[in-house]
Design an enzyme around this catalytic site. Structure first.
Site, mmCIF file in Angstrom:
data_model
loop_
_atom_site.group_PDB
_atom_site.id
_atom_site.type_symbol
_atom_site.label_atom_id
_atom_site.label_comp_id
_atom_site.label_asym_id
_atom_site.label_seq_id
_atom_site.Cartn_x
_atom_site.Cartn_y
_atom_site.Cartn_z
ATOM 1 N N PRO A 1 29.978 -0.649 -42.496
ATOM 2 C CG PRO A 1 31.626 0.963 -41.831
ATOM 3 C CD PRO A 1 30.990 -0.218 -41.507
ATOM 4 C CB VAL A 2 28.644 0.243 -47.516
ATOM 5 C CG1 VAL A 2 28.956 0.260 -49.150
ATOM 6 C CG2 VAL A 2 29.197 -1.187 -47.433
ATOM 7 N N GLY B 1 24.334 4.550 -40.183
ATOM 8 C CA GLY B 1 23.551 3.605 -40.497
ATOM 9 C C GLY B 1 23.315 2.806 -41.483
ATOM 10 C CG HIS B 2 24.119 3.133 -46.461
ATOM 11 N ND1 HIS B 2 25.048 2.762 -46.965
ATOM 12 C CD2 HIS B 2 22.860 2.864 -46.760
ATOM 13 C CE1 HIS B 2 24.501 2.239 -48.340
ATOM 14 N NE2 HIS B 2 23.220 2.440 -48.052
ATOM 15 C CG PHE B 3 24.245 -1.732 -45.094
ATOM 16 C CD1 PHE B 3 22.894 -1.905 -45.256
ATOM 17 C CD2 PHE B 3 25.136 -1.399 -46.342
ATOM 18 C CE1 PHE B 3 22.097 -1.467 -46.555
ATOM 19 C CE2 PHE B 3 24.492 -1.090 -47.382
ATOM 20 C CZ PHE B 3 22.838 -1.215 -47.629
#
Length: 148
Positions: free
Chosen positions: A51-52, A45-47
């Protein structure tokens, strides 16, 4: 005390263990590594579609390698079956400069600033595999010295 022994004494396990190895440890600091695997739980969920690694996870990785591993090493003479050190984060101030993506290996280097009255304070830096500074800051923690 070997780096494998120190890692085995960490009070974490998957999916919240962010230490793969320690390449240096002394009374003055630590150097360690972690690779953020592409299936880490926090990437979902990030992002969305990009993804980060969240900053709070980078801070946790820095704290585990730079503060907790060092704290265990500094207390190595007190460790026994009846006493396992417990370290609680008391403060952190971290500046972020670059993102960390899935499958990226980071190196964390800590330098002890203060260790007295069971409080450990370190300057900690994280670098990516290109030796670029990802983040840096100061992290402090208290070490519980009794088994009660």
């Amino acid at each position: 005390m070997t780096s494998k022994e120190i890692i085995s004494l960490l009070p974490y396990e998957q999916p919240f263990l962010f230490v793969d190895s320690l390449s240096a440890i002394s009374e003055e600091g630590t150097t360690g590594h972690y690779t953020f695997k592409n299936n880490e739980y926090f990437y979902k969920g990030h992002f969305k579609n990009n993804p980060v690694t969240p900053g709070v996870i980078l801070t946790e990785c820095m704290a585990q390698i730079g503060l907790v591993c060092l704290g265990i090493y500094l207390m190595k003479d007190m460790i026994s079956e009846n006493f396992q050190p417990q370290i609680a984060l008391t403060s952190s101030q971290v500046d972020f400069f670059l993102p960390v993506f899935p499958n990226e290996k980071v190196m964390v280097i800590s330098e002890k600033e203060v260790f007295r009255f069971n409080k450990l304070k370190c300057k900690i830096k994280m670098f990516n595999s290109n030796e670029e500074l990802v983040c840096r800051g100061r992290i402090s923690g208290m070490i519980k010295t009794s088994n009660t």
